[in-house]
Design a protein around this motif. Structure first.
Motif, PDB file in Angstrom:
ATOM      1  N   VAL A   6     -12.580 -27.899  21.582  1.00 10.67           N
ATOM      2  CA  VAL A   6     -12.250 -26.926  22.100  1.00 10.67           C
ATOM      3  C   VAL A   6     -12.458 -27.023  23.711  1.00 10.67           C
ATOM      4  O   VAL A   6     -13.484 -27.546  24.060  1.00 10.67           O
ATOM      5  CB  VAL A   6     -13.048 -25.511  21.884  1.00 10.67           C
ATOM      6  CG1 VAL A   6     -12.866 -24.405  22.612  1.00 10.67           C
ATOM      7  CG2 VAL A   6     -12.816 -25.396  20.241  1.00 10.67           C
ATOM      8  N   ALA A   7     -11.297 -27.058  24.363  1.00  8.60           N
ATOM      9  CA  ALA A   7     -11.520 -27.283  25.730  1.00  8.60           C
ATOM     10  C   ALA A   7     -12.718 -26.246  26.426  1.00  8.60           C
ATOM     11  O   ALA A   7     -12.729 -25.033  26.281  1.00  8.60           O
ATOM     12  CB  ALA A   7     -10.064 -26.823  26.763  1.00  8.60           C
ATOM     13  N   ALA A   8     -13.155 -26.660  27.387  1.00  7.55           N
ATOM     14  CA  ALA A   8     -14.310 -25.817  28.428  1.00  7.55           C
ATOM     15  C   ALA A   8     -13.682 -24.828  29.168  1.00  7.55           C
ATOM     16  O   ALA A   8     -12.681 -25.153  29.611  1.00  7.55           O
ATOM     17  CB  ALA A   8     -15.231 -27.057  29.197  1.00  7.55           C
ATOM     18  N   SER A   9     -14.206 -23.850  29.160  1.00  9.30           N
ATOM     19  CA  SER A   9     -13.844 -22.804  29.993  1.00  9.30           C
ATOM     20  C   SER A   9     -13.686 -23.262  31.416  1.00  9.30           C
ATOM     21  O   SER A   9     -14.925 -23.649  31.785  1.00  9.30           O
ATOM     22  CB  SER A   9     -14.485 -21.558  29.826  1.00  9.30           C
ATOM     23  OG  SER A   9     -14.313 -20.360  30.339  1.00  9.30           O
ATOM     24  N   ARG A  10     -12.934 -22.655  32.166  1.00 13.67           N
ATOM     25  CA  ARG A  10     -12.583 -23.128  33.471  1.00 13.67           C
ATOM     26  C   ARG A  10     -12.357 -21.665  34.470  1.00 13.67           C
ATOM     27  O   ARG A  10     -11.686 -20.889  33.922  1.00 13.67           O
ATOM     28  CB  ARG A  10     -11.414 -24.175  33.905  1.00 13.67           C
ATOM     29  CG  ARG A  10     -11.922 -25.433  33.345  1.00 13.67           C
ATOM     30  CD  ARG A  10     -10.838 -26.237  33.854  1.00 13.67           C
ATOM     31  NE  ARG A  10      -9.374 -26.236  33.571  1.00 13.67           N
ATOM     32  CZ  ARG A  10      -8.431 -26.666  34.106  1.00 13.67           C
ATOM     33  NH1 ARG A  10      -8.811 -27.664  34.989  1.00 13.67           N
ATOM     34  NH2 ARG A  10      -7.150 -26.219  33.783  1.00 13.67           N
ATOM     35  N   LEU A  11     -12.916 -21.765  35.595  1.00 14.15           N
ATOM     36  CA  LEU A  11     -12.559 -20.619  36.569  1.00 14.15           C
ATOM     37  C   LEU A  11     -12.255 -21.366  37.991  1.00 14.15           C
ATOM     38  O   LEU A  11     -12.882 -21.805  38.647  1.00 14.15           O
ATOM     39  CB  LEU A  11     -13.761 -19.701  36.713  1.00 14.15           C
ATOM     40  CG  LEU A  11     -13.500 -18.315  37.611  1.00 14.15           C
ATOM     41  CD1 LEU A  11     -12.583 -17.527  36.736  1.00 14.15           C
ATOM     42  CD2 LEU A  11     -14.925 -17.820  37.801  1.00 14.15           C
ATOM     43  N   LEU A  12     -10.807 -21.168  38.196  1.00 13.12           N
ATOM     44  CA  LEU A  12     -10.107 -21.585  39.147  1.00 13.12           C
ATOM     45  C   LEU A  12     -10.540 -20.882  40.486  1.00 13.12           C
ATOM     46  O   LEU A  12     -11.078 -19.651  40.445  1.00 13.12           O
ATOM     47  CB  LEU A  12      -8.839 -21.779  39.232  1.00 13.12           C
ATOM     48  CG  LEU A  12      -8.223 -22.510  38.266  1.00 13.12           C
ATOM     49  CD1 LEU A  12      -6.592 -22.432  37.804  1.00 13.12           C
ATOM     50  CD2 LEU A  12      -8.560 -23.945  38.070  1.00 13.12           C
ATOM     51  N   PRO A  13     -10.597 -21.734  41.764  1.00 15.41           N
ATOM     52  CA  PRO A  13     -11.087 -20.819  42.819  1.00 15.41           C
ATOM     53  C   PRO A  13     -10.100 -19.458  43.253  1.00 15.41           C
ATOM     54  O   PRO A  13     -10.611 -18.497  43.586  1.00 15.41           O
ATOM     55  CB  PRO A  13     -10.894 -21.886  44.231  1.00 15.41           C
ATOM     56  CG  PRO A  13     -10.906 -23.177  43.382  1.00 15.41           C
ATOM     57  CD  PRO A  13     -10.479 -23.009  41.994  1.00 15.41           C
ATOM     58  N   SER A  14      -8.961 -19.830  42.983  1.00 20.82           N
ATOM     59  CA  SER A  14      -7.940 -18.686  42.971  1.00 20.82           C
ATOM     60  C   SER A  14      -8.380 -17.523  42.215  1.00 20.82           C
ATOM     61  O   SER A  14      -8.248 -15.993  42.484  1.00 20.82           O
ATOM     62  CB  SER A  14      -6.419 -18.889  42.681  1.00 20.82           C
ATOM     63  OG  SER A  14      -6.342 -19.484  41.250  1.00 20.82           O
ATOM     64  N   ASP A  15      -8.721 -17.789  40.522  1.00 21.33           N
ATOM     65  CA  ASP A  15      -9.310 -16.507  39.691  1.00 21.33           C
ATOM     66  C   ASP A  15     -10.499 -16.081  40.447  1.00 21.33           C
ATOM     67  O   ASP A  15     -10.391 -14.859  40.356  1.00 21.33           O
ATOM     68  CB  ASP A  15      -9.607 -17.489  38.495  1.00 21.33           C
ATOM     69  CG  ASP A  15      -8.315 -17.903  37.781  1.00 21.33           C
ATOM     70  OD1 ASP A  15      -7.147 -17.506  38.085  1.00 21.33           O
ATOM     71  OD2 ASP A  15      -8.521 -19.105  37.327  1.00 21.33           O
ATOM     72  N   THR A  16     -11.389 -16.735  41.120  1.00 27.30           N
ATOM     73  CA  THR A  16     -12.763 -16.255  41.769  1.00 27.30           C
ATOM     74  C   THR A  16     -12.264 -15.312  42.935  1.00 27.30           C
ATOM     75  O   THR A  16     -12.750 -14.227  42.664  1.00 27.30           O
ATOM     76  CB  THR A  16     -13.466 -17.324  42.231  1.00 27.30           C
ATOM     77  OG1 THR A  16     -13.782 -18.260  41.244  1.00 27.30           O
ATOM     78  CG2 THR A  16     -14.852 -16.696  42.847  1.00 27.30           C
ATOM     79  N   ALA A 315     -16.490 -16.957  28.871  1.00 29.20           N
ATOM     80  CA  ALA A 315     -16.860 -17.147  30.466  1.00 29.20           C
ATOM     81  C   ALA A 315     -18.286 -17.632  30.600  1.00 29.20           C
ATOM     82  O   ALA A 315     -18.862 -17.300  29.858  1.00 29.20           O
ATOM     83  CB  ALA A 315     -16.470 -15.769  31.222  1.00 29.20           C
ATOM     84  N   ALA A 316     -18.549 -18.695  31.142  1.00 31.38           N
ATOM     85  CA  ALA A 316     -19.841 -19.494  31.225  1.00 31.38           C
ATOM     86  C   ALA A 316     -20.560 -18.601  32.403  1.00 31.38           C
ATOM     87  O   ALA A 316     -20.152 -17.875  33.217  1.00 31.38           O
ATOM     88  CB  ALA A 316     -19.725 -20.688  31.590  1.00 31.38           C
ATOM     89  N   ARG A 317     -21.921 -18.575  32.421  1.00 31.22           N
ATOM     90  CA  ARG A 317     -22.847 -18.071  33.252  1.00 31.22           C
ATOM     91  C   ARG A 317     -22.543 -18.566  34.761  1.00 31.22           C
ATOM     92  O   ARG A 317     -22.491 -17.538  35.523  1.00 31.22           O
ATOM     93  CB  ARG A 317     -24.463 -18.650  33.119  1.00 31.22           C
ATOM     94  CG  ARG A 317     -24.690 -17.888  31.794  1.00 31.22           C
ATOM     95  CD  ARG A 317     -26.209 -18.274  31.370  1.00 31.22           C
ATOM     96  NE  ARG A 317     -26.881 -17.237  30.601  1.00 31.22           N
ATOM     97  CZ  ARG A 317     -28.314 -17.299  30.426  1.00 31.22           C
ATOM     98  NH1 ARG A 317     -28.996 -18.001  31.024  1.00 31.22           N
ATOM     99  NH2 ARG A 317     -28.430 -16.743  28.996  1.00 31.22           N
ATOM    100  N   PRO A 318     -21.978 -19.855  35.164  1.00 28.19           N
ATOM    101  CA  PRO A 318     -21.881 -19.905  36.480  1.00 28.19           C
ATOM    102  C   PRO A 318     -20.596 -19.175  36.885  1.00 28.19           C
ATOM    103  O   PRO A 318     -20.411 -18.808  38.062  1.00 28.19           O
ATOM    104  CB  PRO A 318     -21.495 -21.466  36.434  1.00 28.19           C
ATOM    105  CG  PRO A 318     -22.234 -22.060  35.304  1.00 28.19           C
ATOM    106  CD  PRO A 318     -22.315 -21.115  34.413  1.00 28.19           C
ATOM    107  N   HIS A 319     -19.571 -19.000  36.065  1.00 30.52           N
ATOM    108  CA  HIS A 319     -18.437 -17.968  36.273  1.00 30.52           C
ATOM    109  C   HIS A 319     -18.801 -16.787  36.574  1.00 30.52           C
ATOM    110  O   HIS A 319     -18.217 -16.161  37.578  1.00 30.52           O
ATOM    111  CB  HIS A 319     -17.446 -18.036  35.078  1.00 30.52           C
ATOM    112  CG  HIS A 319     -16.911 -19.622  34.685  1.00 30.52           C
ATOM    113  ND1 HIS A 319     -16.264 -19.910  33.683  1.00 30.52           N
ATOM    114  CD2 HIS A 319     -16.949 -20.633  35.388  1.00 30.52           C
ATOM    115  CE1 HIS A 319     -16.241 -20.948  33.465  1.00 30.52           C
ATOM    116  NE2 HIS A 319     -16.285 -21.478  34.419  1.00 30.52           N
ATOM    117  N   ILE A 320     -19.550 -15.960  35.859  1.00 26.78           N
ATOM    118  CA  ILE A 320     -20.010 -14.830  36.227  1.00 26.78           C
ATOM    119  C   ILE A 320     -20.746 -14.913  37.623  1.00 26.78           C
ATOM    120  O   ILE A 320     -20.557 -13.848  38.263  1.00 26.78           O
ATOM    121  CB  ILE A 320     -21.030 -14.040  35.020  1.00 26.78           C
ATOM    122  CG1 ILE A 320     -20.386 -14.011  33.796  1.00 26.78           C
ATOM    123  CG2 ILE A 320     -21.557 -12.713  35.355  1.00 26.78           C
ATOM    124  CD1 ILE A 320     -19.148 -13.253  33.716  1.00 26.78           C
TER     125      ILE A 320
END
Length: 398
Positions: A6-16, A315-320
């Motif tokens: 399973v691919a790791a969850s990502r949060l792009l800068p634009s999403d942030t 969503a990972a903790r760093p994403h939150i």
């Protein structure tokens, strides 16, 4: 498919950015009120520094225009504590001093007062001082005419008067040619002075010729104030020579001042006051930062289910942490930009109303914006970390 593939969850800068702005837009009233604290602090700092800098620029232009080579001398107290007298030929003595370019004198005509008419009560003097003036004194003092002309050599023996700007206003004189009463004689107004920036006491004066002053007083009028211009490079030496030249036997009876020093001292006191106001602006900024932190903490508590759902969806903790930190930064940035606009507008309005140049140092604007981002980061750090530590199952059950 195994969990390992399973691919790791990502949060792009634009999403942030989208998530951070979305959090503010969903609660616009709260966001505006929280940002207002930041805006007030930044606006106060920008306005105070901008007004102070504009005042300094105005002072610099004033001194460039009027010059810093003006010196004034007046009689002090003798050894017996009595008012000393300057000699009648003070101007002639001063012009012999190397470095002195031009000089002029004023002498108070004792017991002579200016009135609008003979019907005015003797006690109603309006504080106007009558001076016997030498022909070039107004040029030396850096004065100019608002209307009419200054006293000429030919008018010295005749009942002709020039009024200071405040004197004319108090006497109700609006134009040359009108008449006033000095002592028991009727004088014709030859001109009205514009405000004299380096000698504000002249604004409340009425100036007559030296010969006319002698006639009113019954004896020659001794100078009570001397204005002189000196070579800028030798002004320190000239300042030392003036007392010994004017009063060789009692040099200590002559007091020397430099009007530009008084303006500089006034500006220095304004700078000290500016420092106090900047400090108060910093306190307001700190309070605004606390308001942002409080808003973010409440936001985390209210959005526990949203946080749990996002964590459950991957969503990972760093994403939150990034989401809530971005929200705090945008909230502070909103207040910072508002503060810059408000502070710049206040500075512009105040400077324009005083006919000052509008000067807002770029580093102040950059520093103000930078301060908001630092405040936002510090204010949002704890709520962001707290949001990231919320377990998904606990958040969904709350």
């Amino acid at each position: 498919m195994s969990a390992a593939t399973v691919a790791a969850s990502r949060l792009l800068p634009s999403d942030t950015v989208r998530l951070g702005l979305g959090g503010l837009i969903s609660r616009p009233t709260r966001a505006i009120l929280s940002a207002l604290g930041i805006a007030i602090g930044i606006a106060a700092m920008i306005a105070v520094v901008g007004i102070s800098t504009s005042s300094q620029a105005h002072l610099g232009k004033t001194l460039d225009r009027l010059g810093t080579n003006l010196l004034t001398a007046f009689p002090g107290r003798d050894v017996f504590g009595e008012q000393a007298e300057l000699p009648i030929d003070t101007v002639g003595r001063l012009l012999r001093v190397p470095g002195v370019e031009i000089a002029g004198t004023l002498g108070v005509v004792d017991d002579a007062h200016a009135y609008r008419s003979s019907a005015t009560l003797p006690s109603d003097t309006n504080g106007i001082q009558v001076y016997a003036a030498s022909p070039r004194v107004i040029d030396v003092a850096g004065g100019s005419m608002a209307s009419g002309t200054w006293l000429t050599d030919g008018q010295s023996e005749f009942p002709v008067v020039v009024l200071g700007s405040t004197s004319a206003e108090k006497l109700g004189v609006t134009s040359p040619g009108q008449q006033i009463v000095i002592g028991t004689e009727v004088f014709t107004v030859a001109g009205i002075l514009a405000p004299v920036e380096l000698a504000e006491d002249l604004d409340l004066g009425a100036f007559i010729g030296e010969s006319m002053g002698t006639k009113l007083l019954g004896q020659p009028v001794h100078p009570t104030k001397v204005f002189l211009r000196a070579d800028e490079e030798t002004i320190a030496e000239v300042r030392e020579l003036i007392p010994r030249t004017v009063a060789p036997q009692s040099a200590g009876d002559v007091v020397i001042q430099r009007p530009s020093d008084a303006l500089a001292a006034k500006n220095a006191s304004n700078q000290a006051f500016t420092g106090l106001l900047v400090g108060l602006g910093s306190v307001a900024l700190l309070v605004g930062g606390i308001g942002v932190a409080n808003t973010m903490v409440i936001s985390v508590l209210e959005r526990r289910k949203e946080i749990g759902l996002r964590r459950a969806l991957g969503a990972a903790r760093p994403h939150i942490r990034r989401q809530f930190l971005a929200e705090a930064l945008f909230l502070s940035l909103l207040g910072g930009v508002g503060g810059l606009l408000i502070g710049s507008a206040v500075t512009s309005a105040f400077a324009s109303s005083n006919a000052w140049p509008i000067v807002i140092p770029p580093f102040v604007l950059a520093g103000g914006l930078g301060a908001t981002l630092v405040i936002g980061a510090l204010a949002g750090l704890y709520p962001a970390m707290r949001a990231a530590r919320i377990p998904p199952t606990e958040a969904l059950q709350s």
